[in-house]
Design a protein around this motif. Structure first.
Motif, PDB file in Angstrom:
ATOM      1  N   GLU A 150      -4.119   6.826 -15.906  1.00 41.52           N
ATOM      2  CA  GLU A 150      -3.025   6.573 -14.715  1.00 41.52           C
ATOM      3  C   GLU A 150      -2.975   4.819 -14.165  1.00 41.52           C
ATOM      4  O   GLU A 150      -3.084   4.862 -13.037  1.00 41.52           O
ATOM      5  N   ALA A 151      -2.804   4.102 -15.597  1.00 41.35           N
ATOM      6  CA  ALA A 151      -3.337   2.894 -15.275  1.00 41.35           C
ATOM      7  C   ALA A 151      -1.947   2.452 -14.708  1.00 41.35           C
ATOM      8  O   ALA A 151      -1.481   2.471 -15.573  1.00 41.35           O
ATOM      9  N   TYR A 152      -2.713   1.145 -13.756  1.00 40.65           N
ATOM     10  CA  TYR A 152      -1.708   0.324 -12.908  1.00 40.65           C
ATOM     11  C   TYR A 152      -0.665   2.010 -12.325  1.00 40.65           C
ATOM     12  O   TYR A 152      -0.021   1.544 -10.925  1.00 40.65           O
ATOM     13  N   GLN A 153      -0.975   2.833 -11.329  1.00 37.28           N
ATOM     14  CA  GLN A 153      -0.211   3.724 -10.623  1.00 37.28           C
ATOM     15  C   GLN A 153      -0.646   3.884  -9.380  1.00 37.28           C
ATOM     16  O   GLN A 153      -1.614   3.933  -8.840  1.00 37.28           O
ATOM     17  N   LEU A 154      -0.099   4.165  -8.839  1.00 43.74           N
ATOM     18  CA  LEU A 154       0.436   3.339  -7.753  1.00 43.74           C
ATOM     19  C   LEU A 154      -0.106   5.170  -6.323  1.00 43.74           C
ATOM     20  O   LEU A 154       1.318   5.709  -6.263  1.00 43.74           O
ATOM     21  N   ILE A 155      -1.293   5.086  -6.628  1.00 40.67           N
ATOM     22  CA  ILE A 155      -1.605   7.116  -5.895  1.00 40.67           C
ATOM     23  C   ILE A 155      -1.568   6.846  -4.077  1.00 40.67           C
ATOM     24  O   ILE A 155      -2.775   6.844  -3.365  1.00 40.67           O
ATOM     25  N   TRP A 156      -0.058   6.186  -3.364  1.00 40.61           N
ATOM     26  CA  TRP A 156      -0.565   6.982  -2.322  1.00 40.61           C
ATOM     27  C   TRP A 156      -0.327   7.744  -0.798  1.00 40.61           C
ATOM     28  O   TRP A 156      -0.726   7.480   0.225  1.00 40.61           O
ATOM     29  N   LYS A 157       0.436   8.248  -2.378  1.00 43.47           N
ATOM     30  CA  LYS A 157       0.540  10.141  -1.205  1.00 43.47           C
ATOM     31  C   LYS A 157       0.551   9.547  -0.196  1.00 43.47           C
ATOM     32  O   LYS A 157       2.323   9.149  -0.538  1.00 43.47           O
ATOM     33  N   GLU A 158       0.495  10.245   1.057  1.00 41.50           N
ATOM     34  CA  GLU A 158       1.139  10.376   2.009  1.00 41.50           C
ATOM     35  C   GLU A 158       0.972   9.746   3.351  1.00 41.50           C
ATOM     36  O   GLU A 158       1.653   9.275   4.405  1.00 41.50           O
ATOM     37  N   ARG A 159       0.921   7.946   2.727  1.00 35.51           N
ATOM     38  CA  ARG A 159       0.066   7.478   3.771  1.00 35.51           C
ATOM     39  C   ARG A 159       1.160   5.734   3.667  1.00 35.51           C
ATOM     40  O   ARG A 159       1.854   5.648   3.580  1.00 35.51           O
ATOM     41  N   TYR A 160       1.246   6.499   5.309  1.00 39.19           N
ATOM     42  CA  TYR A 160       2.604   5.862   5.918  1.00 39.19           C
ATOM     43  C   TYR A 160       2.074   4.484   7.355  1.00 39.19           C
ATOM     44  O   TYR A 160       3.073   4.028   7.985  1.00 39.19           O
ATOM     45  N   GLY A 161       0.691   5.493   7.448  1.00 33.66           N
ATOM     46  CA  GLY A 161      -0.176   4.681   9.181  1.00 33.66           C
ATOM     47  C   GLY A 161      -0.167   2.722   8.911  1.00 33.66           C
ATOM     48  O   GLY A 161       0.073   2.100   9.594  1.00 33.66           O
ATOM     49  N   PHE A 162      -0.416   2.314   8.091  1.00 35.20           N
ATOM     50  CA  PHE A 162      -0.282   0.907   7.962  1.00 35.20           C
ATOM     51  C   PHE A 162       0.797   0.582   8.445  1.00 35.20           C
ATOM     52  O   PHE A 162       1.050  -0.870   8.835  1.00 35.20           O
ATOM     53  N   LEU A 163       1.795   1.090   7.372  1.00 38.57           N
ATOM     54  CA  LEU A 163       3.300   0.923   7.779  1.00 38.57           C
ATOM     55  C   LEU A 163       3.437   0.587   9.284  1.00 38.57           C
ATOM     56  O   LEU A 163       4.267  -0.117  10.124  1.00 38.57           O
ATOM     57  N   LYS A 164       3.298   1.755  10.243  1.00 38.43           N
ATOM     58  CA  LYS A 164       2.946   2.232  11.411  1.00 38.43           C
ATOM     59  C   LYS A 164       2.680   0.676  11.671  1.00 38.43           C
ATOM     60  O   LYS A 164       3.164   0.051  12.973  1.00 38.43           O
ATOM     61  N   LEU A 165       1.506  -0.039  11.905  1.00 39.38           N
ATOM     62  CA  LEU A 165       1.239  -0.719  12.422  1.00 39.38           C
ATOM     63  C   LEU A 165       1.276  -2.276  11.797  1.00 39.38           C
ATOM     64  O   LEU A 165       1.767  -2.913  13.307  1.00 39.38           O
ATOM     65  N   ALA A 166       1.853  -2.116  10.893  1.00 35.59           N
ATOM     66  CA  ALA A 166       2.680  -4.008  10.844  1.00 35.59           C
ATOM     67  C   ALA A 166       3.870  -3.982  11.580  1.00 35.59           C
ATOM     68  O   ALA A 166       3.722  -4.465  12.497  1.00 35.59           O
TER      69      ALA A 166
END
Length: 252
Positions: A123-139
């Motif tokens: 898993e080296a350098y894999q982005l494991i962001w799942k279903e996270r979008y809250g940070f974008l909504k905050l931005a």
């Protein structure tokens, strides 16, 4: 909300890492201390080698008082909690982030969180962001640009001797996860760490690439939000490949 930015502590703590890993920072033209932004990047294994250098660079080189939204687990242990806070980190609760953005702080986000830190073999350098979008909504809520960045080096300093998948994929462990309380406590197995085969990290040069700012204010629906996040991920993956090529050229 009070943030504990300790400039001397940050500089002193990261000095050893910089001597050992000799980091190279690229893309400084995309860092603007006069305009708060959300810095979004990949998190390398165990998360204690890359983040301090990024925070030190932004804070002491560019006067960006960046606040890191850290995983809840960092705040369970009193001594470790104090160390993390000195780097300007806060518990990654949305309301805390909202309060800090109201105060005008720039935000450092690793959307992969604890799971991306506790990588497994392959898993080296894999982005494991799942279903996270809250940070974008905050931005979007506060009109913050997104500044993607890529960190190269951290996922190669340790060889994994024990792979957490041996536990997580075990049929008996999977049965335990069917107990709601245990499943919640163990985050579906995400908190099970892989263990390194050696304690001293390899001395590998680190590279950090900051990329152009992205406005998120044009997003109008969920489909556009998903596409925007995919674009950010794509830019990080591309930057990681470019950094690998740059490192390869320098080591020839």
């Amino acid at each position: 909300m009070q943030v504990e930015h300790d400039a001397k502590w940050i500089k002193r703590f990261s000095a050893l890492s910089k001597l050992y890993f000799t980091p190279t920072f690229l893309g400084s033209e995309h860092i603007d201390a006069s305009k708060p932004a959300m810095y979004v990047g990949n998190h390398t294994i165990y998360g204690v080698l890359d983040a301090p250098m990024v925070i030190d660079y932004l804070f002491n080189e560019h006067q960006v008082a960046v606040v890191s939204l850290a995983d809840h687990s960092h705040f369970y242990l009193p001594i470790w909690r104090s160390i993390v806070k000195k780097f300007g980190a806060v518990d990654g609760v949305r309301e805390y982030a909202r309060t800090l953005m109201q105060q005008g702080y720039s935000i450092l986000v690793f959307p992969g969180g604890g799971r991306e830190v506790l990588k497994r073999k392959g898993e080296a350098y894999q982005l494991i962001w799942k279903e996270r979008y809250g940070f974008l909504k905050l931005a979007q809520e506060f009109g913050y640009d997104i500044v993607p960045f890529a960190a190269l080096g951290g996922d190669e300093v340790f060889d994994l001797g024990f792979d957490a998948n041996h536990i997580v994929q075990n049929k008996y462990f999977q049965k335990l996860l069917k107990i709601p309380q245990l499943n919640k406590l163990l985050r579906r197995g995400d908190v099970i760490p892989s263990l390194p085969s050696h304690l001293i990290p390899k001395r590998i040069p680190f590279y950090f690439q900051f990329m152009p700012r992205h406005s998120i204010m044009q997003i109008e629906n969920v489909e556009q939000l998903i596409a925007f996040r995919a674009e950010i991920q794509h830019s990080i993956y591309n930057s990681l490949e470019n950094l690998k090529q740059l490192r390869s050229q320098k080591t020839k």
